[in-house]
Write an enzyme that holds these catalytic residues in place. Structure first.
Site, PDB file in Angstrom:
ATOM      1  N   GLY A 270      26.611 -43.978  25.847  1.00  0.00           N
ATOM      2  CA  GLY A 270      26.502 -45.448  26.233  1.00  0.00           C
ATOM      3  C   GLY A 270      25.175 -45.966  26.634  1.00  0.00           C
ATOM      4  CD  GLU A 312      31.459 -37.506  23.654  1.00  0.00           C
ATOM      5  OE1 GLU A 312      32.060 -36.699  23.517  1.00  0.00           O
ATOM      6  OE2 GLU A 312      31.500 -38.774  23.606  1.00  0.00           O
ATOM      7  N   GLY A 314      24.065 -41.221  21.753  1.00  0.00           N
ATOM      8  CA  GLY A 314      23.633 -41.243  20.704  1.00  0.00           C
ATOM      9  C   GLY A 314      22.291 -42.089  20.541  1.00  0.00           C
ATOM     10  CE1 TYR A 360      29.757 -54.083  17.659  1.00  0.00           C
ATOM     11  CE2 TYR A 360      27.754 -52.927  17.060  1.00  0.00           C
ATOM     12  CZ  TYR A 360      29.022 -52.905  17.253  1.00  0.00           C
ATOM     13  OH  TYR A 360      29.790 -51.823  16.771  1.00  0.00           O
ATOM     14  CB  CYS A 387      26.561 -64.262  -0.962  1.00  0.00           C
ATOM     15  SG  CYS A 387      25.619 -63.947  -2.383  1.00  0.00           S
ATOM     16  CD  GLU A 388      29.370 -63.268   4.279  1.00  0.00           C
ATOM     17  OE1 GLU A 388      29.436 -64.038   5.387  1.00  0.00           O
ATOM     18  OE2 GLU A 388      30.235 -62.784   3.570  1.00  0.00           O
TER      19      GLU A 388
END
Ligand SMILES: Cc1ncc(COP(=O)(O)O)c(C=O)c1O
Length: 463
Positions: A270, A312, A314, A360, A387-388
């Site tokens: 995190g 952990e 990332g 997010y 298409c958004e």
């Protein structure tokens, strides 16, 4: 920020719109004499000529140096409090067999969260004992594969998994080491954390339910209890959440020690990174010291010695090592209600290769990388071709106002959770991934082709 506001307060018009801010871009990113950006000695034009766009570029040296820095920061901080740390790279951030080999060579362990990630990890050749498997809903097949491969840890996420893993291990004549994921009630967001009795989410087991489950695990011959696990969120900038989670976990850990061994405590990942000018990530060194201080203080308060720790991370390893290259297509000046203008720069990818902005509201940074420009900076929004209307890649940044069709732009910090969250939305083909190091580019994941898309269509007339 209110939706009608044109830009966030942290974004200022750059004095030099060609500058690649060091804490956001890979350390190897420079401009050559002609003003073109070069990543790890490879000019952008070489990359786009050879591999096209969109293109994920991973700076291998940056990845490796981040992995070494993060590992040694966590190890040193843990050693200072009389413990040691096992560092798992969280493969969900970005994984390919080549990345598995980098991780293996650098001495990190590897954390996977599905059968697919496990397959990549095993194919990459890492010792299965150095793999940890997560997941809130592991299938019997996933458990079976993990146990038969001999993974070093499976993280139990609900009661039903105790029996499932034990019987699978029993049937294979093995003893499977397991952790329990705890719902500590602490959830950290980038700049704040929330602490409740039980966080309202799907992961983990409530603190009060853990002792009974640990007793169950300890009573089963085919399971070995390794300890507690917690992951309180991602892109975290403050250590207060980690510290609160550590206090709650150490209290529980101390209670469990009264009835048996609890060899380790896994505090998850995190650690936040800088994606834009406004981000001021404290860095893993600082956070590691703060977190281990909190663990040491909590252990002292409980009167126990500090357990072995595991982490952990990332994003902190792979995030800044990645950039995405796009070709600029159409450009529109959109007049906003207050008379200001935002330049919409459309590129040849979008939410299918970077979902984070849509998912997010992540804020990325962009630069024109195929050339320098002395044109005035223009406030831009880099958007994709889907298409958004929410198909945004860079919500707020500046590009030179002469940015044009055919230019190459790069988006920084796309190493983590962009490739891995990729999709085929609108049947776009997923881009290739190229590793750059010492002036050379190497394909590590090939791009999808139209044939790949058609090959899955089970009702296609073949003649
Ligand atoms: C259980 C667990 N561990 C580690 C990580 C890695 O987090 P990060 O990439 O933010 O370090 C995650 C991310 O979601 C996770 O769910």
């Amino acid at each position: 920020m209110k939706p009608t506001e044109i830009k966030p307060a942290w974004l200022t018009s750059p004095k030099d719109n060609n500058e690649l801010i060091e804490r956001i871009w890979p350390a190897s990113a420079t401009r050559d004499a002609d003003g073109e950006v070069v990543f790890a000695g490879v000019p952008v034009s070489d990359l786009t000529a050879q591999f096209g766009t969109p293109l994920y570029v991973i700076d291998q040296t940056e990845f490796e140096s981040n992995a070494i820095t993060v590992k040694s920061a966590l190890e040193k901080a843990s050693a200072r409090i009389g413990s040691d740390a096992t560092v798992y790279y969280a493969g969900k951030a970005f994984l390919s067999t080549e990345v598995v080999r980098w991780i293996d060579r650098l001495g990190l362990n590897l954390d996977v969260s599905s059968g697919g990630e496990l397959a990549i990890a095993l194919a990459g050749g890492i010792d299965p004992k150095r793999i940890g498997l997560h997941g809130n809903n592991k299938s019997s097949a996933e458990i079976g594969r993990a146990v038969s491969a001999g993974v070093g840890a499976i993280v139990i996420d609900s009661e039903i998994e105790i029996e499932r893993i034990a019987s699978t291990a029993g049937a294979q004549g093995r003893v499977q080491p397991v952790r329990i994921r705890v719902n500590t009630g602490v959830h950290a967001d980038t700049h704040e954390f929330l602490a409740t009795a039980r966080e309202d989410q799907k992961f983990g087991i409530a603190i009060e339910d853990v002792p009974a489950l640990v007793a169950k695990i300890r009573a089963l011959n085919h399971l070995e209890f390794l300890g507690l696990h917690s992951h309180i969120g991602s892109q975290i900038f403050e250590t207060a959440g980690f510290a609160e989670a550590a206090r709650r976990l150490v209290k529980l850990h101390a209670e469990l020690l009264k009835t048996g061994p609890v060899p380790q405590l896994n505090l998850g990942g995190g650690f936040g990174i800088n994606y834009n000018e406004g981000d001021q990530a404290p860095g893993v060194e600082t956070m590691a010291l703060d977190i281990t201080d909190a663990v040491a203080a909590a252990c002292q308060a409980e009167g126990i010695s500090v357990p072995k720790l595991a982490f952990e991370p990332g994003r902190a390893i792979v995030g800044r090592s990645g950039v995405t290259l796009y070709t600029v297509g159409t450009i529109k000046d959109v007049k906003l209600s207050d008379g200001q203008v935002r330049k919409y720069v459309s590129v040849d990818g979008g939410m299918s290769d970077n979902l984070r902005a849509a998912l997010y509201q992540a804020e990325y940074s962009t630069r024109l990388v195929s050339r320098v420009s002395s044109a005035k900076p223009a406030l831009v929004r880099v958007v994709g071709k889907h298409c958004e209307s929410g198909d945004i890649v860079v919500r707020h940044d500046y590009l030179p106002s002469d940015v044009s069709n055919g230019d190459t732009v790069a988006v920084a910090g796309t190493g983590a959770y962009c490739f891995s969250l990729g999709s085929n939305y609108n049947y776009l083909q997923r881009p290739p991934v190229v590793a750059v190091a010492e002036g050379k580019a190497r394909l590590i994941v090939r791009g999808e082709t139209e044939a790949d898309l058609l090959s899955r269509d089970a009702c296609l007339e073949k003649d």
